[in-house]
Design an enzyme around this catalytic site. Structure first.
Site, short mmCIF file in Angstrom:
data_model
loop_
_atom_site.label_atom_id
_atom_site.label_comp_id
_atom_site.label_asym_id
_atom_site.label_seq_id
_atom_site.Cartn_x
_atom_site.Cartn_y
_atom_site.Cartn_z
N LYS A 38 0.38 -1.10 0.12
CA LYS A 38 0.19 -0.21 -0.01
C LYS A 38 1.35 1.51 0.44
O LYS A 38 0.41 2.06 -0.51
CB LYS A 38 -0.94 -0.31 1.10
N GLU A 154 -12.56 11.58 14.77
CA GLU A 154 -13.01 12.02 13.84
C GLU A 154 -14.74 11.68 14.02
O GLU A 154 -15.14 11.33 14.46
CB GLU A 154 -11.81 11.85 12.57
N GLU A 158 -18.12 8.98 5.45
CA GLU A 158 -17.33 8.50 4.20
C GLU A 158 -17.98 9.01 2.59
O GLU A 158 -18.93 9.14 2.21
CB GLU A 158 -17.42 6.39 3.74
N ASN A 211 -22.48 9.13 16.67
CA ASN A 211 -22.26 8.01 15.95
C ASN A 211 -23.96 7.51 16.60
O ASN A 211 -25.01 7.40 15.51
CB ASN A 211 -21.86 7.24 15.68
N PHE A 252 -30.24 13.47 8.61
CA PHE A 252 -29.92 11.79 8.57
C PHE A 252 -31.63 11.68 9.61
O PHE A 252 -31.58 11.55 10.71
CB PHE A 252 -29.09 11.56 9.80
N CYS A 263 -18.96 2.30 9.85
CA CYS A 263 -19.55 2.82 11.33
C CYS A 263 -20.26 2.97 12.40
O CYS A 263 -20.45 2.49 13.25
CB CYS A 263 -18.89 3.98 10.98
N ARG A 330 -19.06 -2.76 2.25
CA ARG A 330 -18.98 -3.11 3.71
C ARG A 330 -20.17 -3.07 4.90
O ARG A 330 -20.35 -1.65 5.07
CB ARG A 330 -17.84 -2.29 5.34
C1 UDX Z 1 -20.80 8.04 9.67
C2 UDX Z 1 -21.18 9.59 10.12
O1 UDX Z 1 -21.90 10.08 9.78
C3 UDX Z 1 -19.50 10.11 10.71
O2 UDX Z 1 -19.37 11.20 11.21
C4 UDX Z 1 -18.68 9.29 11.39
O3 UDX Z 1 -17.02 9.73 11.20
C5 UDX Z 1 -18.29 7.41 10.56
O4 UDX Z 1 -19.75 7.28 10.82
P1 UDX Z 1 -20.44 7.02 7.63
O5 UDX Z 1 -20.74 6.08 7.89
O6 UDX Z 1 -19.38 7.13 6.21
O7 UDX Z 1 -20.30 8.54 8.39
O8 UDX Z 1 -21.11 7.55 6.69
P2 UDX Z 1 -23.14 8.74 6.63
O9 UDX Z 1 -23.03 9.49 5.52
O10 UDX Z 1 -23.54 8.96 8.04
O11 UDX Z 1 -24.34 7.16 6.57
C6 UDX Z 1 -24.61 5.80 7.27
C7 UDX Z 1 -25.91 5.58 7.01
O12 UDX Z 1 -26.54 6.00 6.97
C8 UDX Z 1 -26.20 4.64 4.96
O13 UDX Z 1 -26.18 3.92 5.32
C9 UDX Z 1 -26.91 5.74 4.76
O14 UDX Z 1 -27.57 5.31 3.63
C10 UDX Z 1 -27.64 6.22 5.83
N1 UDX Z 1 -28.18 7.06 6.38
C11 UDX Z 1 -27.79 8.53 6.10
C12 UDX Z 1 -29.93 7.09 5.63
O15 UDX Z 1 -30.26 5.60 5.97
N2 UDX Z 1 -30.65 8.21 6.28
C13 UDX Z 1 -29.70 9.29 5.90
O16 UDX Z 1 -30.95 10.50 5.81
C14 UDX Z 1 -28.95 9.20 6.07
#
Ligand code: UDX
Length: 437
Positions: A38, A154, A158, A211, A252, A263, A330
């Protein structure tokens, strides 16, 4: 601004993005990874993950001499004053967090310490980890040198990691003494974001608490979607009306297939396990998990209720990533939908703008599964089309052509990307989430 010499250990989603953005802000950064393949890829300008905007930033900062890659922890420890630990903290089967990578890195840093260093936990870790890292470094360091351990969780999403790091809502710094505060302020000063300094235990809890709360918001919206379907209401309208209250906010609150990714599911299980270990049964969060898995079951039932027999049916699936703007599969709800349809004997035609390669490692190859090179080609000859990831470009699908090339015009929209009235006007049998019967 004061340029700080920084080492990041672990060049995954968090480490690589954090190191690159620190360099972009003028700091001197060494990114360490034990995976020399990597490191080689990164040294040649390759990027092992898909993150919009990252490749250009890495190239620019390597060229400017502010960012370099190595597989040597010794190099990193010797040539920096602040060392960030950004290695994986994967979930264990019982929901607890595997901290073996953190411990291994702490021991390796300890073996290299010859002068004062600040060691920063950037990975998502259970409360009281900073105390364990401190104990470990003290136990394994040869020279009795002074050091401080800081917690700096953090909050990167993603697919939006560069944006979220360059313009953070807040910086959280957990310390056990005032000594590392000045250097941490120097590192984050160029980011011009509110910075809170607290104790390490509170800083570590902020991450899991935030989270889990975001996941709770999503499960609340998904529970509302069930009520809206029964009431003939529109969950998007309800979320909009709720979200205009500044205390709630619209983000959200989008009902869909449920949350996935590396996450939310992991952090939720971890927080439940951490709370239980601290003597509190976080029943509310277990209900968040139940609603999330229930949402998937409801969607699968929606498909079987509409199609009746799935065996030998040709079903198009748009989206494989766990959400838009990423190649990450994932714990992807879209992958789970594919697995369930394949298990029922359906024949799938699947497409995702970024995640096809990573999906191939997860989905069983065979005659039932066809990877298709464009979103327009997916519906050809299909008995149904499933929208499984909220990629905005899917809304650009030519509905007239799609209606004409499908065997039967049935669309099951797990992410509410399309408008029900427009879909009906185009002659589709259209089912979505929480929008009337
Ligand atoms: C999340 C947190 O947002 C971030 O702050 C933390 O550092 C890591 O975990 P991430 O997992 O990358 O980030 O994605 P995120 O955009 O939060 O979405 C997570 C999941 O929720 C996705 O499967 C997305 O489709 C779903 N989602 C998100 C919904 O179903 N509805 C929403 O309104 C928002």
């Amino acid at each position: 601004m004061k340029s700080i010499r920084i080492t990041i250990i672990g060049t995954g989603y968090v480490g690589l993005v954090s190191g690159t953005c620190f360099a972009e802000m003028g700091h001197q950064v060494i990114c360490v990874d034990k995976d020399s393949k990597k490191v080689e890829l990164l040294q040649q300008g390759g990027i092992p993950i898909y993150e919009p905007g990252l490749e250009e930033l890495v190239k620019r900062n390597v060229a400017a001499g502010r960012l370099r890659f190595t597989d040597s922890t010794a190099d990193g420890v010797e040539n920096s004053e602040v060392i960030f630990i950004a290695v994986p903290t994967p979930p264990q089967p019982d929901g607890s967090v595997d901290l073996s990578f953190i411990e291994a890195v702490a021991r390796e840093i300890a073996s290299q310490l010859v002068a004062y260093r600040i060691i920063v936990d950037k990975s998502t870790v259970p409360v009281k980890t900073a105390e364990k890292v401190t104990e470990t470094i003290r136990r394994y360091s040869k020279a009795k040198v002074e050091f401080d351990v800081v917690s700096n969780p953090e909050f990167l999403r993603e697919g939006f990691a560069v944006e979220d790091l360059m313009k953070p809502d807040r910086i959280v710094i957990g310390v056990g003494s005032q000594r590392p505060v000045a250097a941490m302020r120097d590192i984050y000063e160029p980011f011009e974001a509110p910075l809170i300094v607290t104790d390490t235990n509170s800083a570590e809890l902020i991450k899991h608490a935030a989270n889990s709360f975001l996941a709770l918001k999503i499960s609340y919206a998904n529970a509302l979607s069930v009520i809206c379907e029964a009431a003939g209401a529109n969950v998007q309208e309800v979320a909009r009306g709720m979200g205009l209250d500044a205390r709630i906010g619209t983000r959200f609150l989008q009902a869909g297939l449920g949350f996935g990714g590396s996450c939310f599911p992991k952090d939720l299980s971890a927080f439940i396990q951490i709370s239980s270990r601290l003597g509190y049964d976080f029943r509310l969060l277990r209900e968040v998990q139940r609603i999330n898995s229930d949402q998937m079951e409801r969607f699968i039932k929606k498909i079987t209720d509409t199609l009746w027999v799935l065996k030998d049916k040709r079903i198009g699936v748009l989206g494989l990533a766990f959400k838009q703007n990423t190649d990450d599969v994932r714990t992807s709800p879209a992958i789970e939908v594919c697995r369930r349809l394949l298990a029922e004997g359906a024949h799938l035609r699947v497409f995702d703008p970024q995640a096809m390669e990573k999906a191939k490692a997860l989905l069983p190859p065979g005659p039932q599964l066809e990877y298709v090179e464009s979103q327009e080609a997916v519906p050809e000859g299909c008995d149904a089309l499933v929208i499984a990831t909220e990629w905005p470009q899917f809304t650009g699908l030519d509905l007239t052509r799609t209606r004409n090339v499908m065997h039967t015009p049935i669309v099951l929209d797990g992410r509410n990307l399309f408008d029900p009235e427009e879909m009906e006007r185009h002659g589709f049998i259209y089912k979505s989430i929480g929008r009337g019967s």
